[in-house]
Design a protein around this motif. Sequence first.
Motif, mmCIF file in Angstrom:
data_model
loop_
_atom_site.group_PDB
_atom_site.id
_atom_site.type_symbol
_atom_site.label_atom_id
_atom_site.label_comp_id
_atom_site.label_asym_id
_atom_site.label_seq_id
_atom_site.Cartn_x
_atom_site.Cartn_y
_atom_site.Cartn_z
ATOM 1 N N PRO A 15 0.810 -1.211 0.000
ATOM 2 C CA PRO A 15 0.000 0.000 0.000
ATOM 3 C C PRO A 15 0.849 1.270 0.000
ATOM 4 O O PRO A 15 1.954 1.295 0.534
ATOM 5 N N VAL A 16 0.285 2.302 -0.598
ATOM 6 C CA VAL A 16 0.925 3.611 -0.653
ATOM 7 C C VAL A 16 -0.017 4.625 -0.023
ATOM 8 O O VAL A 16 -1.191 4.705 -0.397
ATOM 9 N N PHE A 17 0.490 5.384 0.941
ATOM 10 C CA PHE A 17 -0.280 6.437 1.605
ATOM 11 C C PHE A 17 0.009 7.746 0.882
ATOM 12 O O PHE A 17 1.143 8.189 0.832
ATOM 13 N N ILE A 18 -1.024 8.345 0.320
ATOM 14 C CA ILE A 18 -0.880 9.612 -0.398
ATOM 15 C C ILE A 18 -1.549 10.688 0.437
ATOM 16 O O ILE A 18 -2.771 10.672 0.626
ATOM 17 N N HIS A 19 -0.765 11.598 0.975
ATOM 18 C CA HIS A 19 -1.323 12.617 1.874
ATOM 19 C C HIS A 19 -0.890 14.018 1.463
ATOM 20 O O HIS A 19 -0.415 14.804 2.266
ATOM 21 N N GLN A 20 -1.097 14.326 0.189
ATOM 22 C CA GLN A 20 -0.817 15.662 -0.322
ATOM 23 C C GLN A 20 -2.069 16.521 -0.178
ATOM 24 O O GLN A 20 -3.190 16.003 -0.106
ATOM 25 N N ILE A 25 -9.647 13.731 2.648
ATOM 26 C CA ILE A 25 -9.728 14.572 3.851
ATOM 27 C C ILE A 25 -8.411 14.494 4.612
ATOM 28 O O ILE A 25 -7.799 15.505 4.917
ATOM 29 N N ASN A 26 -7.984 13.267 4.906
ATOM 30 C CA ASN A 26 -6.712 13.028 5.593
ATOM 31 C C ASN A 26 -5.768 12.200 4.731
ATOM 32 O O ASN A 26 -4.867 11.553 5.242
ATOM 33 N N GLY A 27 -6.010 12.194 3.439
ATOM 34 C CA GLY A 27 -5.195 11.411 2.526
ATOM 35 C C GLY A 27 -5.941 10.199 2.017
ATOM 36 O O GLY A 27 -7.082 9.924 2.408
ATOM 37 N N VAL A 28 -5.294 9.477 1.123
ATOM 38 C CA VAL A 28 -5.869 8.282 0.513
ATOM 39 C C VAL A 28 -4.805 7.192 0.519
ATOM 40 O O VAL A 28 -3.630 7.467 0.283
ATOM 41 N N VAL A 29 -5.227 5.969 0.797
ATOM 42 C CA VAL A 29 -4.325 4.818 0.721
ATOM 43 C C VAL A 29 -4.741 3.985 -0.483
ATOM 44 O O VAL A 29 -5.921 3.658 -0.649
ATOM 45 N N VAL A 30 -3.776 3.670 -1.338
ATOM 46 C CA VAL A 30 -4.009 2.884 -2.550
ATOM 47 C C VAL A 30 -3.175 1.613 -2.446
ATOM 48 O O VAL A 30 -2.035 1.653 -1.991
ATOM 49 N N MET A 31 -3.771 0.481 -2.878
ATOM 50 C CA MET A 31 -3.041 -0.779 -2.830
ATOM 51 C C MET A 31 -3.370 -1.629 -4.056
ATOM 52 O O MET A 31 -4.523 -1.712 -4.480
ATOM 53 N N ASN A 32 -2.340 -2.255 -4.596
ATOM 54 C CA ASN A 32 -2.471 -3.232 -5.664
ATOM 55 C C ASN A 32 -2.874 -4.543 -4.995
ATOM 56 O O ASN A 32 -2.147 -5.062 -4.147
ATOM 57 N N THR A 33 -4.037 -5.081 -5.368
ATOM 58 C CA THR A 33 -4.519 -6.314 -4.743
ATOM 59 C C THR A 33 -4.116 -7.559 -5.510
ATOM 60 O O THR A 33 -4.454 -8.670 -5.121
ATOM 61 N N GLY A 34 -3.382 -7.376 -6.607
ATOM 62 C CA GLY A 34 -2.957 -8.507 -7.429
ATOM 63 C C GLY A 34 -3.931 -8.751 -8.566
ATOM 64 O O GLY A 34 -5.090 -8.343 -8.505
ATOM 65 N N GLY A 35 -3.460 -9.378 -9.606
ATOM 66 C CA GLY A 35 -4.321 -9.693 -10.737
ATOM 67 C C GLY A 35 -4.827 -8.475 -11.484
ATOM 68 O O GLY A 35 -5.864 -8.531 -12.126
ATOM 69 N N GLY A 36 -4.133 -7.352 -11.359
ATOM 70 C CA GLY A 36 -4.544 -6.132 -12.054
ATOM 71 C C GLY A 36 -5.566 -5.301 -11.312
ATOM 72 O O GLY A 36 -6.069 -4.312 -11.840
ATOM 73 N N GLY A 37 -5.904 -5.676 -10.080
ATOM 74 C CA GLY A 37 -6.887 -4.934 -9.292
ATOM 75 C C GLY A 37 -6.247 -3.982 -8.298
ATOM 76 O O GLY A 37 -5.140 -4.228 -7.809
ATOM 77 N N TYR A 38 -6.936 -2.903 -8.010
ATOM 78 C CA TYR A 38 -6.471 -1.905 -7.047
ATOM 79 C C TYR A 38 -7.631 -1.495 -6.167
ATOM 80 O O TYR A 38 -8.790 -1.534 -6.590
ATOM 81 N N VAL A 39 -7.321 -1.096 -4.930
ATOM 82 C CA VAL A 39 -8.302 -0.492 -4.037
ATOM 83 C C VAL A 39 -7.740 0.839 -3.555
ATOM 84 O O VAL A 39 -6.518 1.022 -3.502
ATOM 85 N N ALA A 40 -8.645 1.751 -3.227
ATOM 86 C CA ALA A 40 -8.254 3.049 -2.668
ATOM 87 C C ALA A 40 -9.275 3.420 -1.601
ATOM 88 O O ALA A 40 -10.483 3.264 -1.807
ATOM 89 N N TYR A 41 -8.776 3.886 -0.462
ATOM 90 C CA TYR A 41 -9.643 4.233 0.657
ATOM 91 C C TYR A 41 -9.258 5.588 1.242
ATOM 92 O O TYR A 41 -8.081 5.943 1.298
#
Length: 107
Positions: A15-20, A25-41
Amino acid sequence: MNLPLYTNLLYPVNPVFIHQDGIGINGVVVMNTGGGGYVAYEATCPNQNISDCSAMTLDGTYLDCPCDNVKYSLFGGSPNVKDDAHPYGLKPYRVAVTSSTSIRVYN
């Protein structure tokens, strides 16, 4: 994902925490879940009012809410407790894969 900040997204479960400014609101966390899928929260505690303690921290594949010490899994966004005080999971963002080295996170 060609930039050093985002290189981990090329590999699953990094996961990568993006807090620019202007990113969530307090940033977004993005993660590669494998198989070409990604999630962001959103990195704000979903079961707390926005305050000084509602900014979550990344802990492996979990986001930790310092207000109540509840952890939320990046695999689905669920809290590690099941009670009436924590009815909400992480707020997801949409993710579109635009190329082999580029994704778009939006709501």
